[in-house]
Design a protein around this motif. Structure first.
Motif: not given
Length: 265
Positions: A4-6, A99-102, A108-109, A133-135
């Motif tokens: 599932q791609l965010f 739970d994955g690479g995303e 993403v964050w 706000f930045h990842g």
């Protein structure tokens, strides 16, 4: 299993969005309509399918529910916000979608903080620093996900004890140093060592003790791969780092082993 791609938002897009909001003193509204996402929003070009929108809406709803239990939207106390951090860390660590690479991607964050959850970011950090706000390791939610992932004790009764027991300073010392935070086993060992030392000495002396223990750990790790030690040897080594840390400044400096034995220097 389909990945599932965010949605993702890069640094330039985050900066542009923050610039637009710079003069707006009101609490930023989340964007829940997928058709209204910032034009810069992207997904990975391949390797999975975009995550269903209802999952993102549910993720937000669950986080808002946790925040409401900690005083949101009222400012509340520092202890309320610390409780929010603890509960969100455990919640995010258990979400299957993360739970994955995303979840390893900063962008993403950044999307989650800027688009889906900006009101919670501003509630948690009233001065609205851009780094929240930045990842990255200081992102409001990414830092909590990292804590939950590396400090999870697994299927035990007090599974999440470390999240609530450690101080913010101790958590930062672990998660914001890649040489420690990137190794979940080493991170947990250091956190467990902090907990043992704090029970002996009291939390009031642990900030300095932790900082010196981290220095010693990082230096040792340059010449000896601590991750290769078995559990017992790693525990003893971590305890030694804390035992060598002074607990007072100036001429009164003593190691915590001296304090435990009641020896004056």
């Amino acid at each position: 299993m389909i990945v599932q791609l965010f949605p993702r938002l890069d640094r330039l897009a985050v900066d542009a969005l923050l610039a637009i909001r710079a003069d707006d003193k009101a609490c930023p509204e989340p964007i829940l309509d997928a058709d209204s996402y910032p034009i810069e929003t992207r997904y990975a070009a391949s390797g999975g399918s975009p995550i269903r929108h209802d999952i993102l809406v549910d993720l937000r709803a669950r986080l808002v529910e946790i925040a409401a239990g900690c005083g949101f939207p009222d400012r509340g106390s520092a202890s309320d916000r610390a409780r929010f951090d603890e509960q969100v860390s455990a919640f995010l660590a258990e979400r299957d979608e993360l739970d994955g690479g995303e979840a390893l991607r900063d962008d993403v964050w950044a999307f989650l903080a800027c688009v889906l959850l900006p009101d919670l970011v501003v509630w948690r950090f009233a001065d609205r620093p851009a780094e929240r706000f930045h990842g990255g390791v200081r992102n409001t939610f990414q830092r909590l996900w990292m804590r939950g992932r590396i400090l999870d004790r697994g299927a035990v009764e007090d599974r999440w004890e470390l999240l609530g027991a450690l101080t913010e300073d101790a958590l930062v010392q672990i998660t914001e140093r890649p040489s420690i935070g990137n190794d979940a086993r080493l991170s947990r060992a250091l956190a467990e060592g902090w907990l043992r030392a704090s029970r002996q000495l009291g939390r009031s002396v642990m900030e300095d003790a932790m900082r010196e223990a981290v220095i010693r750990l990082r230096l040792r790790n340059q010449v000896q791969l601590l991750a290769e030690l078995d559990d017992r040897d790693l525990e003893v080594t971590i305890d030694t780092f804390f035992a060598q840390a002074p607990t007072a400044a100036g001429p009164e400096r003593r190691s915590w082993t001296d304090r435990l034995l009641g020896r004056a220097k």
